[in-house]
Design a protein around this motif. Structure first.
Motif, PDB file in Angstrom:
ATOM      1  N   GLY A  66       6.397  14.108   4.497  1.00  0.00           N
ATOM      2  CA  GLY A  66       5.073  14.564   4.092  1.00  0.00           C
ATOM      3  C   GLY A  66       4.832  16.044   4.230  1.00  0.00           C
ATOM      4  O   GLY A  66       3.693  16.493   4.054  1.00  0.00           O
ATOM      5  N   ARG A  68       4.354   6.365  -0.125  1.00  0.00           N
ATOM      6  CA  ARG A  68       3.817   7.533  -0.827  1.00  0.00           C
ATOM      7  C   ARG A  68       4.787   8.713  -0.736  1.00  0.00           C
ATOM      8  O   ARG A  68       4.985   9.429  -1.722  1.00  0.00           O
ATOM      9  CB  ARG A  68       2.457   7.931  -0.263  1.00  0.00           C
ATOM     10  N   HIS A  69       5.375   8.930   0.427  1.00  0.00           N
ATOM     11  CA  HIS A  69       6.337  10.027   0.570  1.00  0.00           C
ATOM     12  C   HIS A  69       7.512   9.849  -0.393  1.00  0.00           C
ATOM     13  O   HIS A  69       7.984  10.826  -0.991  1.00  0.00           O
ATOM     14  CB  HIS A  69       6.863  10.083   2.009  1.00  0.00           C
ATOM     15  N   THR A 114       6.651   7.020   4.545  1.00  0.00           N
ATOM     16  CA  THR A 114       5.832   6.029   3.846  1.00  0.00           C
ATOM     17  C   THR A 114       6.268   5.882   2.392  1.00  0.00           C
ATOM     18  O   THR A 114       7.023   6.699   1.857  1.00  0.00           O
ATOM     19  CB  THR A 114       4.343   6.421   3.864  1.00  0.00           C
ATOM     20  N   SER A 161       0.867  -1.177   0.000  1.00  0.00           N
ATOM     21  CA  SER A 161       0.000   0.000   0.000  1.00  0.00           C
ATOM     22  C   SER A 161       0.899   1.220   0.000  1.00  0.00           C
ATOM     23  O   SER A 161       1.997   1.187   0.581  1.00  0.00           O
ATOM     24  CB  SER A 161      -0.904   0.011   1.231  1.00  0.00           C
ATOM     25  N   LEU A 162       0.466   2.289  -0.631  1.00  0.00           N
ATOM     26  CA  LEU A 162       1.275   3.502  -0.631  1.00  0.00           C
ATOM     27  C   LEU A 162       1.393   4.106   0.756  1.00  0.00           C
ATOM     28  O   LEU A 162       2.314   4.899   1.018  1.00  0.00           O
ATOM     29  CB  LEU A 162       0.701   4.541  -1.603  1.00  0.00           C
ATOM     30  N   GLU A 163       0.492   3.744   1.649  1.00  0.00           N
ATOM     31  CA  GLU A 163       0.541   4.281   3.011  1.00  0.00           C
ATOM     32  C   GLU A 163       1.400   3.435   3.943  1.00  0.00           C
ATOM     33  O   GLU A 163       1.569   3.770   5.122  1.00  0.00           O
ATOM     34  CB  GLU A 163      -0.874   4.390   3.583  1.00  0.00           C
ATOM     35  N   ASP A 164       1.964   2.348   3.434  1.00  0.00           N
ATOM     36  CA  ASP A 164       2.815   1.498   4.272  1.00  0.00           C
ATOM     37  C   ASP A 164       4.044   2.270   4.756  1.00  0.00           C
ATOM     38  O   ASP A 164       4.717   2.931   3.950  1.00  0.00           O
ATOM     39  CB  ASP A 164       3.300   0.281   3.480  1.00  0.00           C
ATOM     40  N   GLN A 187      -0.713  14.726  -6.620  1.00  0.00           N
ATOM     41  CA  GLN A 187      -0.750  14.082  -5.313  1.00  0.00           C
ATOM     42  C   GLN A 187      -0.402  15.038  -4.177  1.00  0.00           C
ATOM     43  O   GLN A 187      -0.306  14.612  -3.027  1.00  0.00           O
ATOM     44  CB  GLN A 187       0.244  12.907  -5.299  1.00  0.00           C
TER      45      GLN A 187
END
Length: 429
Positions: A207, A152-153, A150, A119-122, A336
């Motif tokens: 983030g 995503r970051h 994460t 998951s991108l939030e992992d 994003q």
């Protein structure tokens, strides 16, 4: 130097290739969109002429422009891939992609997302424990980072990681540690590089700030941990082979060595000099590296990269085969970054208001007065040696501009800008 004008003039007449060809993949990029502006048929010649101008001026030794719209592809090559040996640029020329590797790495990570493996939030620490306790460099010194880094970051350059060659609060930390993946391609593995990177402080809490850096190298290491394969092997299996990117990899094998373009350095006074195999620029790309770097390690042809770009335009399809889900492509190519990042979050990279960031590439969300010409909805990125690519969904168009020149200021020569001006700027028609 006295021979250079003559060599360039010969290139202007002997090494130009201007092709407008049909492609068979009818499914690529159509998808029921509104009829695009006929940019290719009306302005492709002007784009080629714009590249010719920089070759003629001696700003670049050679250039290749490739533009796809609908079922047609325009290719224009001018000048030399090797100035000293008078080897012309051609469709077979192999270029260093440098940071144009990043979107390809993004696609590899998104296959893991499509497969339900990440998951991108992992939190990154779930895969790489060395990132569990990060610090931030401030004017007062080091402090613990707020929040976990994460995936995503990493994919949005909001990780807080940086580059050794970029000025900023952590530049000296990177310098002292000698952490620069491109320079260390032959000196350490990806695992070793990422472990050393994790020991350095961040420029900001994860983030909170867009900051260009080594994030995509860490993504390559996550691919290794999740897949159980080397990054190069996984990339080959899931992206390069399905897209027919047969000349793309982390080095050039012996049988293709003559096709690798030479790398040049351009000083502030405009002088071009041969960069050779300088370690700062990656050393020799004719040797297989220890470090398969997802941030800037790939070499390949313009045709190979066009296959990748056309796959994105076709929402993940290529030659009748699905490479990425349409959802993954939509995620990759849409903004994003929230409003908290400001009107021009990529200002440090030279991109002003109207430009945001998707996953591993810029996204154009607006065209304010004074913005460079283009189309809202574009996605793309550029490379250190003055290369660039973009996809334009509004006009069903993909563009590539290649040369091999690194300027003093860590920016790019204006090759891509001139080509885009010719395509999108006010025309005579």
């Amino acid at each position: 130097m006295t021979k250079r004008p003559g060599i360039l003039q010969n290139a202007l007449t002997a090494a130009s290739a201007l092709l407008l060809t049909s492609c068979a993949s009818a499914e690529e990029g159509r998808n029921g969109r509104a009829a695009p502006e006929k940019i290719l048929s009306q302005r492709a010649g002007a784009a080629g002429s714009a590249a010719d101008g920089l070759v003629r001026e001696g700003q670049v030794p050679g250039a290749l422009v490739m533009i796809s719209q609908g079922s047609e592809i325009y290719t224009h090559a001018r000048g030399y891939a090797d100035l000293e040996q008078a080897v012309p640029v051609s469709e077979d020329t192999i270029f260093r992609f440098y940071s144009m590797t990043k979107p390809v790495t993004c696609a590899a990570v998104l296959t893991l997302l499509d497969d339900g493996l990440i998951s991108l939030e992992d939190p990154v620490k779930d895969y790489l424990p060395e990132f569990a306790d990060m610090s931030v460099r401030t004017e007062e010194g080091l402090r613990p980072a707020a929040g976990q880094l994460t995936i995503r970051h990493l994919m949005t350059h909001t990780s807080g990681l940086s580059y050794r060659i970029l000025p900023g609060p952590v530049q000296e930390d990177y310098n002292q540690a000698g952490v620069f993946a491109i320079e260390n391609r032959q000196a350490e593995t990806l695992e070793a590089h990422v472990r050393r990177l994790a020991a350095l402080p961040l420029v900001a809490d994860p983030g909170t700030v867009w900051n260009y850096g080594e994030s995509m190298g860490v993504l390559g290491r996550i691919v290794e941990v999740v897949s159980g394969k080397t990054f190069g092997t996984y990339l080959q299996e899931r992206i390069l082979t399905p897209l027919g990117m047969d000349d793309t990899g982390f080095y050039v094998p012996p049988e293709k060595a003559a096709r690798l373009a030479q790398l040049y350095h351009r000083s502030t006074d405009g002088t071009l000099t041969h960069a050779g195999d300088a370690p700062l620029y990656g050393g020799s790309y004719l040797e297989k590296p220890l470090l398969e770097y997802g941030g800037a390690g790939l070499v390949g042809t313009a045709g190979d990269y066009m296959n990748f770009a056309r796959m994105l335009l076709a929402d993940g399809m290529f030659a009748g085969r699905r490479v990425l889900s349409s959802e993954a492509v939509a995620l990759m190519t849409s903004n994003q970054l929230g409003p908290e990042f400001g009107e021009a979050p990529l200002a440090a990279s030279g991109r002003g208001a109207g430009t945001r960031f998707g996953l591993c590439g810029y996204v154009t969300v607006d065209q304010p007065d004074g913005a460079p010409p283009g189309a809202v909805g574009e996605y793309g990125w550029s490379g250190w040696a003055s290369t660039g690519f973009w996809i334009d969904r509004k006009n069903d168009l993909a563009g590539l501009v290649f040369t091999q020149v690194i300027p003093d200021d860590i920016g790019s020569v204006e090759l891509t800008a001139r080509v885009r001006q010719a395509l999108y700027g006010p025309g005579e028609d």
